[in-house]
Design an enzyme around this catalytic site. Structure first.
Site, PDB file in Angstrom:
ATOM      1  N   GLY A  12      -1.813  -0.045  -4.558  1.00 55.33           N
ATOM      2  CA  GLY A  12      -3.121   0.586  -4.682  1.00 55.33           C
ATOM      3  C   GLY A  12      -3.718   0.373  -6.046  1.00 55.33           C
ATOM      4  O   GLY A  12      -4.343   1.265  -6.624  1.00 55.33           O
ATOM      5  N   ASP A  62      -0.042  -4.976   3.082  1.00 53.07           N
ATOM      6  CA  ASP A  62      -0.231  -3.702   3.770  1.00 53.07           C
ATOM      7  C   ASP A  62       1.077  -2.942   3.637  1.00 53.07           C
ATOM      8  O   ASP A  62       2.082  -3.309   4.261  1.00 53.07           O
ATOM      9  CB  ASP A  62      -0.569  -3.945   5.242  1.00 53.07           C
ATOM     10  CG  ASP A  62      -0.721  -2.663   6.047  1.00 53.07           C
ATOM     11  OD1 ASP A  62      -0.506  -1.567   5.488  1.00 53.07           O
ATOM     12  OD2 ASP A  62      -1.041  -2.759   7.253  1.00 53.07           O
ATOM     13  N   TYR A 153      -3.410  14.712   4.801  1.00 52.16           N
ATOM     14  CA  TYR A 153      -3.150  14.321   3.416  1.00 52.16           C
ATOM     15  C   TYR A 153      -2.170  15.276   2.740  1.00 52.16           C
ATOM     16  O   TYR A 153      -1.223  14.848   2.067  1.00 52.16           O
ATOM     17  CB  TYR A 153      -4.481  14.301   2.665  1.00 52.16           C
ATOM     18  CG  TYR A 153      -4.435  13.749   1.263  1.00 52.16           C
ATOM     19  CD1 TYR A 153      -4.350  12.378   1.034  1.00 52.16           C
ATOM     20  CD2 TYR A 153      -4.522  14.591   0.165  1.00 52.16           C
ATOM     21  CE1 TYR A 153      -4.338  11.871  -0.261  1.00 52.16           C
ATOM     22  CE2 TYR A 153      -4.518  14.098  -1.134  1.00 52.16           C
ATOM     23  CZ  TYR A 153      -4.429  12.738  -1.335  1.00 52.16           C
ATOM     24  OH  TYR A 153      -4.419  12.238  -2.616  1.00 52.16           O
ATOM     25  N   LYS A 157       1.493  14.256   1.322  1.00 53.14           N
ATOM     26  CA  LYS A 157       1.827  14.424  -0.093  1.00 53.14           C
ATOM     27  C   LYS A 157       3.001  15.379  -0.294  1.00 53.14           C
ATOM     28  O   LYS A 157       3.810  15.207  -1.216  1.00 53.14           O
ATOM     29  CB  LYS A 157       0.599  14.910  -0.856  1.00 53.14           C
ATOM     30  CG  LYS A 157      -0.517  13.865  -0.968  1.00 53.14           C
ATOM     31  CD  LYS A 157      -0.046  12.576  -1.620  1.00 53.14           C
ATOM     32  CE  LYS A 157      -1.201  11.673  -2.001  1.00 53.14           C
ATOM     33  NZ  LYS A 157      -0.740  10.410  -2.636  1.00 53.14           N
TER      34      LYS A 157
END
Length: 252
Positions: A12, A62, A153, A157
């Protein structure tokens, strides 16, 4: 060509926190493999590093795809040498309230975050074991404590934190430490997307958030990079399995 530098992978790495992480690791004299869905997306990050005299190259992968991850690590190892630092930063948002959240939105977030962290960590751990030295830093979030509209999310996380602590137990005896950073509100494109979802002007969103933070400001990507720089240090080898909330104040 392989170098005498240690090799670090940052996923990322095209922008925001990932770009800052890549730049900081290059400043720490690592050869940096900057990874994102397209290599072109990382060119700006790589240019900023090489222009400053560092070593970096852009790679496309990916992280949620097993074959893609395997090929990525093999290519990086051939180009730079075996990776001994991994920063698992790649992430996506698919925010919505539970009753509006699609299965695809849930699966996409879980796959990029949890599956991606798993695949990348599994792919590099053998190199770290062979070297007798390794550093894995996983990027979690204060959302792990719960956040409206982020069931997917927040769950991912929180899962990363459990994953971190488990790998710390498994890999510690091989000289590899595994820690996590849980950023608070960091000024990135993803933060802007959250403000848009809430229908709040970004400047107002940041200003109001800063009022609730003890240090009276929101975070910058460089704040996260500074924390990662500590975790990867050779003399930080007794720091293992920790989750560091970089949020301007206590969150737990």
């Amino acid at each position: 060509m392989p170098t005498n530098q240690r090799t670090a992978i940052v996923t990322g790495a095209a922008r925001g926190i990932g770009a800052a992480l890549a730049q900081r690791l290059a400043a720490e004299e690592y050869a940096v493999a900057a990874v994102d869905l397209s290599a072109e997306a990382c060119e700006e990050t790589v240019s900023s590093i090489t222009d400053a005299g560092g070593t970096a190259q852009a790679y496309a992968a990916d992280v949620a795809d097993e074959g893609s991850v395997t090929q990525l690590v093999e290519t990086i190892t051939s180009d730079f040498g075996a990776p001994t630092v991994l920063i698992n930063n790649a992430g996506v948002l698919r925010d919505n309230l539970l009753f509006k959240m699609s299965t695809d939105d849930w699966d996409t977030v879980m796959n990029v975050h949890l599956r991606g962290h798993f695949l990348m960590s599994r792919a590099v751990q053998g190199h770290m074991r062979d070297a007798g030295f390794g550093r894995i830093v996983n990027i979690s979030s204060t959302s792990a404590l719960g956040n409206r509209g982020q069931a997917n999310y927040a769950s991912a996380k929180a899962g990363i934190q459990g994953f971190t602590k488990t790998l710390a137990i498994e890999l510690g005896k091989y000289g590899t430490t595994v820690n996590a950073i849980a950023p608070g509100l960091i000024e990135t494109a993803m933060t802007k997307a959250t403000a848009e979802r809430m229908g709040i002007p970004y400047e107002t969103f940041v200003e109001k958030a800063a009022e609730q933070i003890p240090v009276a400001r929101t975070g910058k990507p460089e704040d996260i990079a500074a924390a990662a720089a500590f975790f990867i240090r050779e003399d930080a080898g007794f720091v293992n399995g920790q989750v560091l909330y970089v949020a301007g104040g206590p969150r737990t």
